[in-house]
Structures are given as structure tokens and as C-alpha cells.
Design a protein around this motif. Structure first.
Motif, mmCIF file in Angstrom:
data_model
loop_
_atom_site.group_PDB
_atom_site.id
_atom_site.type_symbol
_atom_site.label_atom_id
_atom_site.label_comp_id
_atom_site.label_asym_id
_atom_site.label_seq_id
_atom_site.Cartn_x
_atom_site.Cartn_y
_atom_site.Cartn_z
ATOM 1 N N PRO A 116 0.408 -1.287 0.541
ATOM 2 C CA PRO A 116 -0.580 -0.075 0.083
ATOM 3 C C PRO A 116 0.865 1.284 0.038
ATOM 4 O O PRO A 116 1.719 1.444 0.852
ATOM 5 C CB PRO A 116 -0.682 -0.056 1.092
ATOM 6 C CG PRO A 116 -0.696 -1.666 1.660
ATOM 7 C CD PRO A 116 0.297 -2.483 1.295
ATOM 8 N N HIS B 94 -2.231 5.597 2.260
ATOM 9 C CA HIS B 94 -3.456 4.708 2.454
ATOM 10 C C HIS B 94 -3.406 4.837 4.336
ATOM 11 O O HIS B 94 -4.151 4.622 4.441
ATOM 12 C CB HIS B 94 -2.570 2.724 2.623
ATOM 13 C CG HIS B 94 -3.649 1.765 2.476
ATOM 14 N ND1 HIS B 94 -4.753 0.914 2.310
ATOM 15 C CD2 HIS B 94 -3.462 1.220 4.217
ATOM 16 C CE1 HIS B 94 -5.414 0.509 3.848
ATOM 17 N NE2 HIS B 94 -3.976 0.329 3.658
ATOM 18 N N TRP B 95 -2.075 4.879 4.808
ATOM 19 C CA TRP B 95 -1.507 5.168 5.888
ATOM 20 C C TRP B 95 -2.017 6.342 6.399
ATOM 21 O O TRP B 95 -2.283 6.498 8.178
ATOM 22 C CB TRP B 95 -0.293 4.299 6.753
ATOM 23 C CG TRP B 95 -0.191 3.265 6.067
ATOM 24 C CD1 TRP B 95 0.438 3.319 4.660
ATOM 25 C CD2 TRP B 95 -0.489 2.303 5.881
ATOM 26 N NE1 TRP B 95 0.594 1.818 4.691
ATOM 27 C CE2 TRP B 95 0.004 1.160 5.346
ATOM 28 C CE3 TRP B 95 -1.446 1.479 7.121
ATOM 29 C CZ2 TRP B 95 -0.290 -0.036 5.075
ATOM 30 C CZ3 TRP B 95 -1.515 -0.185 7.632
ATOM 31 C CH2 TRP B 95 -1.019 -0.443 6.458
#
Length: 294
Positions: A249, A253-254
Motif C-alpha cells: 500500500p 493509505h496510512w
């Protein structure tokens, strides 16, 4: 019987050498508005820069020369005085004393006193003198992330073969790194086969440890499913937790998981009650999970 000082060849006496005493400062960036970002840029961000503003008296003395903070400079030099008049000050350097703030301030002053385009000479042990708050207008750092170290050079600077080769070698050492906007001093980095989030926490070490212990007991220590709390390391008086992430990812995404964790962490850090037995055990376990950067 008193000791006599050695005479020199001219018949006089040698001047007494001043001994410089190095004093260790555990929190060199304490009091700065963006202490945690200074720590991140100093410790683990590969290629980033931020403009700095000289205090008015220094700007009047040395002129309106643009000053830029850099994570690292060529050959890990402490400072550069470019031919275009710009001054670059490096955070990650080979030689430093026990007070990083004093080192950076001295490097900046040495660069300002250096003719543009000439090498900057900086003492290894600067001794007493001004520190960062004495030479800079304090405020949040406007950090720019770079894919390479081309920012070292002026736009119109010549690039012969040796310069280009040096840049290519430096650029090859960079792991892809992204500054996450959902939390201060939180950075995503992709290393071979996995990724990490490294995050400098602003609270004192004991507060951070207690908060992480509460989250560990509650099962809330991972950032999200598929992530693992790897451990933490100490840096300039603050703790830096590290999480292992899947490599695939992208950094974006984080952002949401980091924002969610920030809320959980803030609540745990604000909890005034003493840790119970499970919390104390979790805290001891966290103390043993020290990680090393690579």
C-alpha cells in the motif's frame, strides 16, 4: 615551587590554550515550536529541507541571504555557502559536540561569515555561544520532501561529471519516504520487502510509555490490521515508536490509520490514573523493544 610556562623561540611564553568543555544536552531542540520535526529531520528523514528565518539583528548584519535547513549536505558537511549567496545548514553531519543546537547555530554563523562559493570551516567543538533560538526566528518548519539531493545545487549551477556522479550515489541511498500530514513528525518509509511508520512523540518519555502501555493492554497498539508495533528508539529526549507495515500500500493509505491512532494515543496520554498490573507489565515489555535504524 611554581611551574614555569614554556618559553617560545622568540623568548616569550606560549599563550595558554583554552580548554573547551563539552556538555551533553539531552534535548537540544527543547523550546522550539517544532521540536519533533527537528528530531525527525535530524534522525531518520533522508532528503528534506525547510527555509529558516534569521533573527533581525543577524539579517541586518549579514544581509538578506536565504537560509535553508537540510537533512544532509554533501559529504555530511555542516554547512554550505553557495555561490548564489544561499546558505544551507545540515542536520546530519559527521562531527558534532554534545549540544546539537549549538553546533547548528555555529555552522550557520560560520556560513554567513564565509564568502559565497567558498568552503565553510566549522570548529568540531564550538564551545559556549549562541544556540538555535538565539539566531533564528522560531516557528513551525515548512518541510519539503525531496526525491533526491538536487536541492543542494542552485538552479543554474554547472553539473560536471563528478558532481553528477556524486548526486547519483547520494540519490541511490534514499529509501522512498513520505511525510504523513495526519500527524506531526510521522513519516512513512519503504525499505526492502516492507514499510515502516516512524513517529516522534511530543510528550515526555514517561507519558509516552504509559500511553503505549495502556494501548497495548487494550490491543490497540497496531496502526491497523496487518501492521505490527515493532518497537521504539530514543532520540534527543523523545521516544520514536516504529510500526512494520506491508510494503505494497502507498503512503497515502496510512494517513487515516495514523489519524485514528493519534486519537487513541491522545486519550491514553491524558489518562491520569496509575497503570494497573497489566499496564505495568506491558510497559516493561515495551522498554525491551528497542529498534535500530537501518
Amino acid at each position: 615551587m611554581s611551574k614555569r610556562r614554556k618559553s617560545n623561540r622568540a623568548g616569550g611564553t606560549e599563550p595558554k590554550r583554552q580548554k573547551l568543555r563539552d556538555v551533553f544536552v539531552p534535548r537540544p531542540f527543547e523550546g522550539l515550536a517544532d521540536e519533533v520535526e527537528w528530531i525527525a529531520l535530524r534522525e531518520f528523514v533522508p532528503a528534506a529541507s525547510a527555509p529558516l528565518t534569521l533573527r533581525p539583528e543577524l539579517a541586518e548584519q549579514y544581509g538578506e541571504r536565504p537560509v535553508t535547513l537540510a537533512t544532509v549536505l554533501p559529504m555530511a558537511a555542516p554547512a554550505l555557502a553557495r555561490a548564489d549567496g544561499a546558505v544551507l545548514v545540515g542536520l546530519q553531519r559527521h562531527v558534532q559536540s554534545g549540544d546539537v543546537s549549538r553546533d547548528i547555530a555555529e555552522a550557520l554563523l560560520c556560513a554567513l561569515r564565509t564568502e559565497p562559493g567558498q568552503p565553510v570551516e566549522v570548529p568540531a567543538l564550538p564551545g559556549e555561544g549562541p544556540r538555535l533560538p538565539d539566531v533564528l526566528v522560531d516557528g513551525p518548519l515548512d518541510v519539503t520532501m525531496h526525491d533526491g539531493f538536487e536541492f543542494w545545487l542552485a538552479d543554474d549551477a554547472p553539473r560536471d561529471g563528478s558532481v553528477q556522479a556524486s548526486l547519483e550515489r547520494a540519490n541511490a541511498s534514499i529509501y522512498p519516504t513520505v511525510r504523513l500530514e495526519s500527524a506531526r513528525a510521522a513519516y512513512w518509509v519503504r525499505v526492502p520487502e516492507k514499510a515502516h511508520v516512524r513517529w516522534v512523540m511530543p510528550e515526555p518519555e514517561d507519558v509516552t510509555l504509559d500511553a503505549l502501555a495502556r494501548l497495548a493492554v487494550a490491543g490497540d497498539l497496531p496502526l491497523a490490521e496487518g501492521t505490527k508495533f515493532a518497537g521504539m528508539f530514543r532520540a534527543h529526549g523523545r521516544l520514536v515508536p516504529v510500526w512494520d507495515l506491508p510494503a505494497d500500500p502507498p503512503a497515502e493509505h496510512w494517513s487515516a490509520p495514523v489519524a485514528d491512532f493519534a486519537k487513541r494515543y491522545a486519550e491514553a496520554a491524558a489518562d491520569p490514573t496509575p497503570l494497573d498490573a497489566a499496564g505495568r507489565r506491558a510497559r516493561q515489555g515495551l522498554l525491551g523493544r528497542q529498534v535500530a535504524l537501518r
